[in-house]
Design an enzyme around this catalytic site. Structure first.
Site, PDB file in Angstrom:
ATOM      1  N   HIS A   1      37.672  43.136  49.504  1.00 20.81           N
ATOM      2  CA  HIS A   1      36.689  43.647  48.832  1.00 20.81           C
ATOM      3  C   HIS A   1      35.809  43.141  47.438  1.00 20.81           C
ATOM      4  O   HIS A   1      35.264  42.464  46.706  1.00 20.81           O
ATOM      5  CB  HIS A   1      35.755  44.532  49.751  1.00 20.81           C
TER       6      HIS A   1
ATOM      7  N   LYS B   1      36.066  41.399  55.126  1.00 22.19           N
ATOM      8  CA  LYS B   1      36.730  41.786  54.193  1.00 22.19           C
ATOM      9  C   LYS B   1      37.847  43.688  54.405  1.00 22.19           C
ATOM     10  O   LYS B   1      36.949  43.841  54.646  1.00 22.19           O
ATOM     11  CB  LYS B   1      35.561  42.276  53.178  1.00 22.19           C
TER      12      LYS B   1
ATOM     13  N   TYR C   1      29.834  47.165  55.965  1.00 20.46           N
ATOM     14  CA  TYR C   1      28.228  45.960  56.509  1.00 20.46           C
ATOM     15  C   TYR C   1      28.421  46.771  57.869  1.00 20.46           C
ATOM     16  O   TYR C   1      27.760  46.978  58.150  1.00 20.46           O
ATOM     17  CB  TYR C   1      28.906  44.709  56.577  1.00 20.46           C
TER      18      TYR C   1
ATOM     19  N   ASP D   1      30.075  35.688  57.855  1.00 13.66           N
ATOM     20  CA  ASP D   1      30.765  36.406  56.428  1.00 13.66           C
ATOM     21  C   ASP D   1      30.130  37.463  56.613  1.00 13.66           C
ATOM     22  O   ASP D   1      29.075  38.055  56.795  1.00 13.66           O
ATOM     23  CB  ASP D   1      30.194  36.380  55.041  1.00 13.66           C
TER      24      ASP D   1
ATOM     25  N   ASN E   1      17.951  27.294  54.959  1.00 13.64           N
ATOM     26  CA  ASN E   1      18.546  27.343  54.370  1.00 13.64           C
ATOM     27  C   ASN E   1      19.713  26.163  55.297  1.00 13.64           C
ATOM     28  O   ASN E   1      20.702  25.848  54.073  1.00 13.64           O
ATOM     29  CB  ASN E   1      19.297  28.777  54.572  1.00 13.64           C
TER      30      ASN E   1
ATOM     31  N   ARG F   1      13.765  30.976  58.116  1.00 14.83           N
ATOM     32  CA  ARG F   1      14.725  31.143  57.064  1.00 14.83           C
ATOM     33  C   ARG F   1      16.046  30.160  57.012  1.00 14.83           C
ATOM     34  O   ARG F   1      16.194  29.415  56.566  1.00 14.83           O
ATOM     35  CB  ARG F   1      14.844  32.240  56.076  1.00 14.83           C
TER      36      ARG F   1
ATOM     37  N   LYS G   1      21.443  34.565  53.439  1.00 11.83           N
ATOM     38  CA  LYS G   1      21.146  36.277  54.697  1.00 11.83           C
ATOM     39  C   LYS G   1      19.698  35.735  54.685  1.00 11.83           C
ATOM     40  O   LYS G   1      19.451  35.626  53.870  1.00 11.83           O
ATOM     41  CB  LYS G   1      22.572  36.940  53.952  1.00 11.83           C
ATOM     42  N   SER G   2      19.249  36.009  56.307  1.00 12.19           N
ATOM     43  CA  SER G   2      18.270  36.052  56.319  1.00 12.19           C
ATOM     44  C   SER G   2      18.276  36.288  57.873  1.00 12.19           C
ATOM     45  O   SER G   2      19.230  36.147  58.710  1.00 12.19           O
ATOM     46  CB  SER G   2      17.628  35.042  56.527  1.00 12.19           C
TER      47      SER G   2
END
Length: 294
Positions: free
Chosen positions: A121, A88, A63, A58, A255, A251, A245-246
């Site tokens: 968005h 987006k 971003y 995503d 997840n 991590r 997110k990481s």
């Protein structure tokens, strides 16, 4: 269909369920988010996620890392059709002609012929004369010509969704909204559910704030799981699509390990009761948010 991927050297396969959208396509319920990941770090982070077994990425024009997402998908060696990519529309490009050019730029940055899911968005109801319907109708064009397999919205409130229902012909496939135990956003989620719109939850762990909550910690200790796994599992059982997110490989992998256990009804209710209403919101209010990037 479930997507099962085995990372080199991994002891067990990661199985991520696919969920059906209202347009006949499917989307992996767990994805990898790249919000606030610097472009210089994005290729490595997405590469790690793909190696671990994620098949849903995503991103967004705002971003600033679409190109890096596309690069990571290309160098992964994976078939394009096996990786689900969302982006987006920037807040700066809601006018129809601007939206068309922006979408072309997204495809060019990703170096892809199509995108799996493209979203508005933010609704920006106080800008552009409040006309997000014309913007939505441009996204309908992208779906008709096949360059966007699915289209949806992000941060749309009930009133915004109802206006689309009244004035447009295509129902959004998803609505990506802030949702987590401190802000369950159940009014919007209920509308989504009633109208066959899937809810995607951004900030699913409240930017980390919920991980220190005594209730979450208690449930995690009982299940021998991490607080993050417990909260992400809560989302999954509510039917949300999530994309934590990481940039830390441990991590990122942790997840994914949320599909081999369940929360009972008591644990689910305890977490849901952490809701603080509007006071728990971490991000902007979509009814008043009017940010335009330079």
């Amino acid at each position: 269909m479930n997507r099962q991927r085995r990372r080199e050297g991994a002891a067990v396969a990661i199985t991520i369920p696919d969920i059906s959208l209202n347009d006949g396509t499917t989307i992996p319920q767990l994805g990898f988010g790249v919000f606030q990941i610097e472009p210089k770090d994005t290729v490595a982070a997405v590469t790690t996620a793909l190696e671990i077994g994620y098949r849903h990425i995503d991103t967004a024009e705002m971003y600033g890392n679409e190109a890096e997402v596309g690069e990571a998908v290309r160098v992964s060696g994976l078939d394009r059709g096996s990786v689900y990519v969302t982006s987006k529309l920037s807040n700066a490009f809601h006018r129809p002609d601007d939206a068309r050019k922006a979408f072309d730029s997204t495809l060019a940055a990703l170096k892809m012929d199509y995108i799996d899911l493209f979203l508005i968005h933010w609704p920006l109801p106080t800008l552009y004369d409040g006309d997000y319907v014309s913007t939505w109708k441009v996204l309908e064009e992208f779906q008709r010509d096949g360059r966007a397999r699915s289209i949806g919205v992000s941060n749309f409130q009930v009133s915004h969704l109802q206006r689309l229902a009244d004035e447009a012909s295509v129902v959004p496939a998803v609505n990506q909204i802030e949702a987590h135990p401190y802000f369950t956003n159940d009014e919007v989620r209920a509308y989504d559910r009633e109208h066959n719109i899937l809810t995607e939850a951004w900030s699913p762990i409240a930017q980390g704030k919920v991980l220190g909550d005594p209730t979450v910690i208690d449930i995690a200790e009982q299940l021998n799981r991490t607080p993050a796994q417990v909260v992400l599992r809560w989302h999954v059982q509510r039917g949300d699509i999530i994309f934590p997110k990481s940039t830390t490989p441990k991590r990122i992998e942790e997840n994914t390990r949320i599909f081999d256990f369940e929360l009972d009804d008591v644990a689910m209710e305890r977490i849901t009761e952490l809701d603080k209403g509007a006071a728990g919101r971490q991000g902007p209010d979509p009814d008043t948010f009017a940010y335009l990037p330079n």
